[in-house]
Design an enzyme around this catalytic site. Structure first.
Site, PDB file in Angstrom:
ATOM      1  N   SER A 115       5.147 -49.635 -21.130  1.00  0.00           N
ATOM      2  CA  SER A 115       3.037 -49.163 -20.252  1.00  0.00           C
ATOM      3  C   SER A 115       2.360 -49.577 -21.320  1.00  0.00           C
ATOM      4  O   SER A 115       3.135 -49.993 -22.251  1.00  0.00           O
ATOM      5  CB  SER A 115       3.712 -47.630 -19.738  1.00  0.00           C
ATOM      6  N   TYR A 168       4.278 -39.626 -23.960  1.00  0.00           N
ATOM      7  CA  TYR A 168       4.492 -41.156 -23.315  1.00  0.00           C
ATOM      8  C   TYR A 168       4.419 -42.215 -24.306  1.00  0.00           C
ATOM      9  O   TYR A 168       5.410 -42.706 -23.890  1.00  0.00           O
ATOM     10  CB  TYR A 168       3.469 -41.077 -21.807  1.00  0.00           C
ATOM     11  N   GLY A 201       8.261 -45.883  -5.339  1.00  0.00           N
ATOM     12  CA  GLY A 201       6.983 -46.741  -6.327  1.00  0.00           C
ATOM     13  C   GLY A 201       7.215 -48.044  -6.848  1.00  0.00           C
ATOM     14  O   GLY A 201       7.737 -48.217  -6.314  1.00  0.00           O
ATOM     15  N   ILE A 202       7.447 -48.207  -8.411  1.00  0.00           N
ATOM     16  CA  ILE A 202       7.669 -49.552  -8.878  1.00  0.00           C
ATOM     17  C   ILE A 202       8.113 -49.795  -8.924  1.00  0.00           C
ATOM     18  O   ILE A 202       9.079 -51.041  -8.421  1.00  0.00           O
ATOM     19  CB  ILE A 202       7.034 -49.111  -9.914  1.00  0.00           C
ATOM     20  N   GLY A 203       9.976 -48.897  -8.860  1.00  0.00           N
ATOM     21  CA  GLY A 203      11.276 -48.966  -8.860  1.00  0.00           C
ATOM     22  C   GLY A 203      12.049 -49.675  -7.938  1.00  0.00           C
ATOM     23  O   GLY A 203      12.602 -50.318  -7.058  1.00  0.00           O
ATOM     24  N   THR A 235      17.081 -47.987 -11.991  1.00  0.00           N
ATOM     25  CA  THR A 235      17.249 -46.806 -12.165  1.00  0.00           C
ATOM     26  C   THR A 235      15.727 -46.076 -11.740  1.00  0.00           C
ATOM     27  O   THR A 235      14.710 -47.485 -11.964  1.00  0.00           O
ATOM     28  CB  THR A 235      17.302 -46.306 -13.995  1.00  0.00           C
ATOM     29  N   GLY A 236      15.546 -45.300 -11.190  1.00  0.00           N
ATOM     30  CA  GLY A 236      14.387 -44.291 -10.703  1.00  0.00           C
ATOM     31  C   GLY A 236      13.782 -45.278 -10.021  1.00  0.00           C
ATOM     32  O   GLY A 236      12.869 -45.352 -10.346  1.00  0.00           O
ATOM     33  N   SER A 237      14.858 -45.791  -8.715  1.00  0.00           N
ATOM     34  CA  SER A 237      13.926 -47.126  -8.197  1.00  0.00           C
ATOM     35  C   SER A 237      14.013 -45.957  -6.906  1.00  0.00           C
ATOM     36  O   SER A 237      14.084 -46.790  -5.607  1.00  0.00           O
ATOM     37  CB  SER A 237      14.885 -47.640  -7.838  1.00  0.00           C
TER      38      SER A 237
END
Length: 264
Positions: free
Chosen positions: A141, A154, A18-20, A13-15
């Protein structure tokens, strides 16, 4: 080490960046068919094209859906109804003074950073258990443990994610399915670059701005630099592989020594 994920299907998800995106590329290199998720269909197609160029032998499936909503979760399940590896990477962050965070903003962070992963886990975990194999990962995180004063909403959402991961690991106990959290440290992405410039002088060149940010706002980092997305992805690919079969219910750190602890 043979991190063979041939024949497996993964959703990150959210890819779209960035990191995804780095995780999606890493899983594809290991042989998995990878669902790449983003909200904007046009931008998502560009991201998938970039991943295909980066990993020519990889198989990528665009999954256009806003996973911060129930409707978005339904769309994702229609696009990929059955996965072997679920990487819950979607998340939002930003600096806001603690006393100025509204109720709506608190809810938004919980919906996106916590409930998005919970919904997909509820959908996919039963099928994984039936097959006797699966991997569920939550990208948490260092802020889950060292809550930053400039974005406590967050930090709270990522702390909740650690409990979610541990709880679902108990639900999957003895099934052959592992559930883990990855505690990612300060990582260089487009979003983080913008975040850095919220806290330091925008006139500074990036390399200097990064050093000032780490020195003034993340001084406990032993790495003393931002982590690259690929360094997060390396751990995620391992935890997604058959070799990580005895690691479950864990919060595994790839934080550059940011969290001051001798325990994982």
């Amino acid at each position: 080490m043979n991190l063979d994920l041939g024949g497996r299907t993964a959703l990150v998800t959210g890819s779209s960046q960035g990191i995804g995106a780095a995780i999606a590329a890493g899983l594809a290199r290991a042989g998995a068919t990878v669902g790449v998720n983003g909200r904007d269909a046009g931008r998502l197609e560009e991201s998938v094209a970039g991943l295909r160029a980066e990993v020519p032998d990889g198989t990528f499936v665009p999954v256009a859906a806003d996973l911060g909503t129930e409707e978005g979760a339904r769309r994702a399940l229609e696009a990929m109804p059955d996965v072997d590896v679920l990487v819950n990477n979607l998340g939002v962050f930003g600096a806001t003074p603690a006393l100025e965070i509204s109720d709506d903003e608190w809810r938004r962070y919980f919906e996106i950073n916590v409930l998005a992963g919970v919904r997909l886990t509820r959908a996919h975990l039963p099928r994984m258990r039936e097959r006797g194999w699966g991997r569920v990962l939550y990208i948490a995180s260092d802020s889950a443990v060292v809550v930053p004063a400039e974005m406590i909403h967050y930090g709270v959402s990522k702390t909740a994610l650690l409990a979610v991961g541990r709880g679902f690991a108990k639900e999957a106990a003895g099934s052959g399915v592992t559930v883990n959290c990855v505690i990612a440290g300060p990582t260089r992405t487009e979003g983080v670059e913008e975040f850095v410039y919220q806290l330091v002088d925008r006139d500074l060149p990036w390399e200097e701005a990064q050093r000032v940010f780490m020195r003034e706002h993340r001084p406990q980092s032993l790495l003393q630099r931002l982590i690259e997305p690929e360094e997060i992805a390396n751990l995620v690919v391992y935890l997604s592989s058959p070799l990580a079969s005895a690691t479950t219910g864990a919060a595994v750190r790839v934080d550059g020594g940011y969290v001051d602890s001798i325990l994982p």
